[in-house]
Structures are given as structure tokens and as C-alpha cells.
Design a protein around this motif. Structure first.
Motif, PDB file in Angstrom:
ATOM      1  N   LEU A  29       0.831  -1.209   0.000  1.00  0.00           N
ATOM      2  CA  LEU A  29       0.000   0.000   0.000  1.00  0.00           C
ATOM      3  C   LEU A  29       0.861   1.253   0.000  1.00  0.00           C
ATOM      4  O   LEU A  29       0.569   2.228  -0.707  1.00  0.00           O
ATOM      5  N   MET A  30       1.944   1.233   0.760  1.00  0.00           N
ATOM      6  CA  MET A  30       2.842   2.390   0.790  1.00  0.00           C
ATOM      7  C   MET A  30       3.502   2.597  -0.568  1.00  0.00           C
ATOM      8  O   MET A  30       3.624   3.726  -1.051  1.00  0.00           O
ATOM      9  N   GLU A  55       2.241   1.712  -3.458  1.00  0.00           N
ATOM     10  CA  GLU A  55       1.193   2.234  -4.340  1.00  0.00           C
ATOM     11  C   GLU A  55       0.993   3.734  -4.128  1.00  0.00           C
ATOM     12  O   GLU A  55       0.809   4.486  -5.090  1.00  0.00           O
ATOM     13  N   GLU A  56       1.026   4.176  -2.869  1.00  0.00           N
ATOM     14  CA  GLU A  56       0.867   5.601  -2.589  1.00  0.00           C
ATOM     15  C   GLU A  56       2.018   6.400  -3.180  1.00  0.00           C
ATOM     16  O   GLU A  56       1.814   7.464  -3.767  1.00  0.00           O
ATOM     17  N   GLY A 103       1.632   6.468  -6.925  1.00  0.00           N
ATOM     18  CA  GLY A 103       0.547   7.386  -7.283  1.00  0.00           C
ATOM     19  C   GLY A 103       0.991   8.830  -7.197  1.00  0.00           C
ATOM     20  O   GLY A 103       0.672   9.645  -8.071  1.00  0.00           O
ATOM     21  N   GLY A 104       1.757   9.161  -6.163  1.00  0.00           N
ATOM     22  CA  GLY A 104       2.281  10.515  -6.034  1.00  0.00           C
ATOM     23  C   GLY A 104       3.246  10.858  -7.150  1.00  0.00           C
ATOM     24  O   GLY A 104       3.229  11.965  -7.700  1.00  0.00           O
TER      25      GLY A 104
END
Length: 79
Positions: free
Chosen positions: A19-20, A22-23, A26-27
Motif C-alpha cells: 500500500l505504501m 502504491e501511494e 501514485g504521487g
């Protein structure tokens, strides 16, 4: 160390890390899209096109102003 970690805990930690990641990705994607928009605006402003310079944009405007100024100087210098 690994003896005390269960497979469920390991899976939960991996999911958190994913999840980290992916974040972060995404950023980075948003950052790259912003850069692409800025580059497009600059290219349009400069009058850059895939085939070369266009007759619009800041460079073309500057060339027109320089030509007008040169013409004004020539006519003003004449009696």
C-alpha cells in the motif's frame, strides 16, 4: 527473529508495504503528469511544434516586436 513471525503477520506487513508503494507511485504519477502539463504550456508559449517553430507563441511575438521596433527606428531616423 523469523521464528516468532507468523505467516499471517508477514502477509499483513507485506500488504502494508505494498500500500505504501502504491501511494508513492501514485504521487510520482501525479508529479509526472504535472510536469507534462507544464512542459506542454511552455512548448505552446514558445510556439514549439513537432515540425519546428510555429507563428504563434512568445518567440514569434518577440520576433514581431523586434521587427516593428526596427521599422520604427528606421522611419524615425529618416528626415
Amino acid at each position: 527473529m523469523f521464528d516468532a513471525v507468523t505467516q499471517t503477520e508477514l502477509r499483513a506487513q507485506m500488504e502494508q508495504h505494498l500500500l505504501m508503494v502504491e501511494e508513492v507511485l501514485g504521487g510520482l504519477d501525479q508529479f509526472v503528469q504535472g510536469l507534462e502539463r507544464r512542459i506542454t504550456r511552455i512548448e505552446e508559449g514558445l510556439g514549439l511544434e513537432p515540425d519546428g517553430l510555429s507563428v504563434t507563441g512568445w518567440v514569434a511575438d518577440l520576433q514581431r516586436v523586434k521587427a516593428e521596433l526596427a521599422a520604427l527606428r528606421q522611419t524615425k531616423g529618416r528626415p
